[in-house]
Every structure is written in structure tokens, then in C-alpha cells.
Design a protein around this motif. Structure first.
Motif, PDB file in Angstrom:
ATOM      1  N   MET A  21       0.843  -1.172   0.000  1.00 50.88           N
ATOM      2  CA  MET A  21       0.000   0.000   0.000  1.00 50.88           C
ATOM      3  C   MET A  21       0.890   1.238   0.000  1.00 50.88           C
ATOM      4  N   SER A  22       0.527   2.178  -0.812  1.00 54.01           N
ATOM      5  CA  SER A  22       1.334   3.386  -0.896  1.00 54.01           C
ATOM      6  C   SER A  22       1.140   4.247   0.340  1.00 54.01           C
ATOM      7  N   TRP A  23       2.085   5.124   0.577  1.00 58.18           N
ATOM      8  CA  TRP A  23       2.016   5.989   1.753  1.00 58.18           C
ATOM      9  C   TRP A  23       0.836   6.946   1.670  1.00 58.18           C
ATOM     10  N   GLN A  24       0.368   7.221   0.445  1.00 57.34           N
ATOM     11  CA  GLN A  24      -0.754   8.141   0.275  1.00 57.34           C
ATOM     12  C   GLN A  24      -2.086   7.490   0.644  1.00 57.34           C
ATOM     13  N   ALA A  25      -2.188   6.187   0.514  1.00 60.87           N
ATOM     14  CA  ALA A  25      -3.445   5.491   0.773  1.00 60.87           C
ATOM     15  C   ALA A  25      -3.619   5.130   2.246  1.00 60.87           C
ATOM     16  N   ARG A  26      -2.566   5.144   3.027  1.00 61.11           N
ATOM     17  CA  ARG A  26      -2.669   4.724   4.427  1.00 61.11           C
ATOM     18  C   ARG A  26      -3.593   5.598   5.261  1.00 61.11           C
ATOM     19  N   PRO A  27      -3.477   6.928   5.220  1.00 52.65           N
ATOM     20  CA  PRO A  27      -4.412   7.729   6.028  1.00 52.65           C
ATOM     21  C   PRO A  27      -5.869   7.547   5.605  1.00 52.65           C
ATOM     22  N   LEU A  28      -6.104   7.421   4.309  1.00 50.02           N
ATOM     23  CA  LEU A  28      -7.463   7.220   3.824  1.00 50.02           C
ATOM     24  C   LEU A  28      -8.010   5.875   4.299  1.00 50.02           C
ATOM     25  N   THR A  29      -7.199   4.845   4.219  1.00 47.75           N
ATOM     26  CA  THR A  29      -7.617   3.525   4.680  1.00 47.75           C
ATOM     27  C   THR A  29      -7.893   3.532   6.174  1.00 47.75           C
ATOM     28  N   ALA A  30      -7.024   4.171   6.932  1.00 48.80           N
ATOM     29  CA  ALA A  30      -7.226   4.252   8.380  1.00 48.80           C
ATOM     30  C   ALA A  30      -8.511   5.002   8.708  1.00 48.80           C
ATOM     31  N   ALA A  31      -8.771   6.106   8.027  1.00 56.46           N
ATOM     32  CA  ALA A  31      -9.992   6.875   8.269  1.00 56.46           C
ATOM     33  C   ALA A  31     -11.235   6.065   7.914  1.00 56.46           C
ATOM     34  N   LEU A  32     -11.179   5.330   6.835  1.00 53.53           N
ATOM     35  CA  LEU A  32     -12.314   4.514   6.422  1.00 53.53           C
ATOM     36  C   LEU A  32     -12.602   3.415   7.433  1.00 53.53           C
ATOM     37  N   VAL A  33     -11.564   2.724   7.868  1.00 49.39           N
ATOM     38  CA  VAL A  33     -11.741   1.639   8.846  1.00 49.39           C
ATOM     39  C   VAL A  33     -12.295   2.181  10.158  1.00 49.39           C
ATOM     40  N   LEU A  34     -11.775   3.299  10.625  1.00 44.88           N
ATOM     41  CA  LEU A  34     -12.255   3.870  11.881  1.00 44.88           C
ATOM     42  C   LEU A  34     -13.684   4.402  11.759  1.00 44.88           C
ATOM     43  N   ALA A  35     -14.027   4.979  10.622  1.00 44.45           N
ATOM     44  CA  ALA A  35     -15.389   5.486  10.436  1.00 44.45           C
ATOM     45  C   ALA A  35     -16.403   4.344  10.386  1.00 44.45           C
ATOM     46  N   VAL A  36     -16.069   3.294   9.664  1.00 42.97           N
ATOM     47  CA  VAL A  36     -16.978   2.147   9.587  1.00 42.97           C
ATOM     48  C   VAL A  36     -17.079   1.468  10.945  1.00 42.97           C
ATOM     49  N   GLY A  37     -15.955   1.278  11.608  1.00 46.97           N
ATOM     50  CA  GLY A  37     -15.972   0.638  12.921  1.00 46.97           C
ATOM     51  C   GLY A  37     -16.714   1.449  13.962  1.00 46.97           C
ATOM     52  N   GLY A  38     -16.671   2.754  13.843  1.00 47.58           N
ATOM     53  CA  GLY A  38     -17.374   3.596  14.798  1.00 47.58           C
ATOM     54  C   GLY A  38     -18.878   3.629  14.593  1.00 47.58           C
ATOM     55  N   ASN A  39     -19.320   3.485  13.365  1.00 47.80           N
ATOM     56  CA  ASN A  39     -20.753   3.548  13.071  1.00 47.80           C
ATOM     57  C   ASN A  39     -21.422   2.184  12.996  1.00 47.80           C
ATOM     58  N   LEU A  40     -20.657   1.135  12.902  1.00 48.09           N
ATOM     59  CA  LEU A  40     -21.224  -0.196  12.744  1.00 48.09           C
ATOM     60  C   LEU A  40     -22.143  -0.606  13.889  1.00 48.09           C
ATOM     61  N   PRO A  41     -21.813  -0.319  15.153  1.00 45.35           N
ATOM     62  CA  PRO A  41     -22.740  -0.730  16.225  1.00 45.35           C
ATOM     63  C   PRO A  41     -24.148  -0.138  16.081  1.00 45.35           C
ATOM     64  N   MET A  42     -24.261   1.109  15.661  1.00 48.34           N
ATOM     65  CA  MET A  42     -25.584   1.707  15.499  1.00 48.34           C
ATOM     66  C   MET A  42     -26.342   1.061  14.343  1.00 48.34           C
ATOM     67  N   PHE A  43     -25.661   0.791  13.256  1.00 52.35           N
ATOM     68  CA  PHE A  43     -26.321   0.148  12.126  1.00 52.35           C
ATOM     69  C   PHE A  43     -26.759  -1.273  12.478  1.00 52.35           C
ATOM     70  N   LEU A  44     -25.918  -1.998  13.213  1.00 50.86           N
ATOM     71  CA  LEU A  44     -26.296  -3.349  13.620  1.00 50.86           C
ATOM     72  C   LEU A  44     -27.458  -3.331  14.609  1.00 50.86           C
ATOM     73  N   THR A  45     -27.492  -2.337  15.474  1.00 49.84           N
ATOM     74  CA  THR A  45     -28.626  -2.213  16.403  1.00 49.84           C
ATOM     75  C   THR A  45     -29.917  -2.000  15.628  1.00 49.84           C
ATOM     76  N   GLY A  46     -29.866  -1.172  14.617  1.00 49.93           N
ATOM     77  CA  GLY A  46     -31.049  -0.964  13.785  1.00 49.93           C
ATOM     78  C   GLY A  46     -31.436  -2.215  13.016  1.00 49.93           C
ATOM     79  N   ALA A  47     -30.459  -2.927  12.512  1.00 47.02           N
ATOM     80  CA  ALA A  47     -30.741  -4.140  11.743  1.00 47.02           C
ATOM     81  C   ALA A  47     -31.301  -5.252  12.623  1.00 47.02           C
ATOM     82  N   LEU A  48     -30.885  -5.290  13.866  1.00 45.36           N
ATOM     83  CA  LEU A  48     -31.334  -6.343  14.779  1.00 45.36           C
ATOM     84  C   LEU A  48     -32.431  -5.864  15.724  1.00 45.36           C
ATOM     85  N   SER A  49     -33.082  -4.765  15.393  1.00 45.66           N
ATOM     86  CA  SER A  49     -34.049  -4.189  16.323  1.00 45.66           C
ATOM     87  C   SER A  49     -35.234  -5.110  16.589  1.00 45.66           C
TER      88      SER A  49
END
Length: 79
Positions: A1-29
Motif C-alpha cells: 500500500m502506498s504511503w498516500q493510501a494509508r491515512p485514507l484507509t485508516a480513516a475509512l476503517v475507523l469510520a466504519v468501525g465507529g458507526n457499525l454498532p448503530m447500524f447493527l442495532t437498527g438491523a437487529l431491532s
């Protein structure tokens, strides 16, 4: 992975991981309502409270991330 893609990948993983519990709560309501004997309003209030807390703390935590750097903040967020 290039050095330019690392911050974007990290931001994407953290954003998805941070919002996933709320989406799963809605899906399993439906299962949560049956298992915990609560109404849809309680589940909606819980999810709304989580998003409200995120919105309320966002300015403060944004300044904190700028002060300590994104790498340190990401490591702390993963804990």
C-alpha cells in the motif's frame, strides 16, 4: 500500500468501525425488541442518543486529535 493510501484507509476503517454498532442495532431491532421486551421508541432513543453524543463531543475531540495527531488518536480509538 502506498504511503498516500494509508491515512485514507485508516480513516475509512475507523469510520466504519465507529458507526457499525448503530447500524447493527437498527438491523437487529426486531430481535432486540423480542429479547429485551422493549418498544421501537426505546431503540430509536438509544441510537439517537449515541449520535447526539457523537455530535456534541465532535468539536472537542477534533481539537484533541489535531493536538495529539491522527495516529495517536486512532490508536486510542481502537482501544
Amino acid at each position: 500500500m502506498s504511503w498516500q493510501a494509508r491515512p485514507l484507509t485508516a480513516a475509512l476503517v475507523l469510520a466504519v468501525g465507529g458507526n457499525l454498532p448503530m447500524f447493527l442495532t437498527g438491523a437487529l431491532s426486531a430481535q432486540l425488541r423480542d429479547a429485551l421486551h422493549i418498544g421501537p421508541a426505546v431503540i430509536g432513543a438509544a441510537i439517537s442518543t449515541a449520535y447526539l453524543a457523537g455530535a456534541a463531543t465532535s468539536p472537542l475531540l477534533g481539537r484533541l486529535v489535531e493536538a495529539v495527531g491522527w495516529r495517536t488518536a486512532a490508536r486510542v480509538a481502537c482501544l
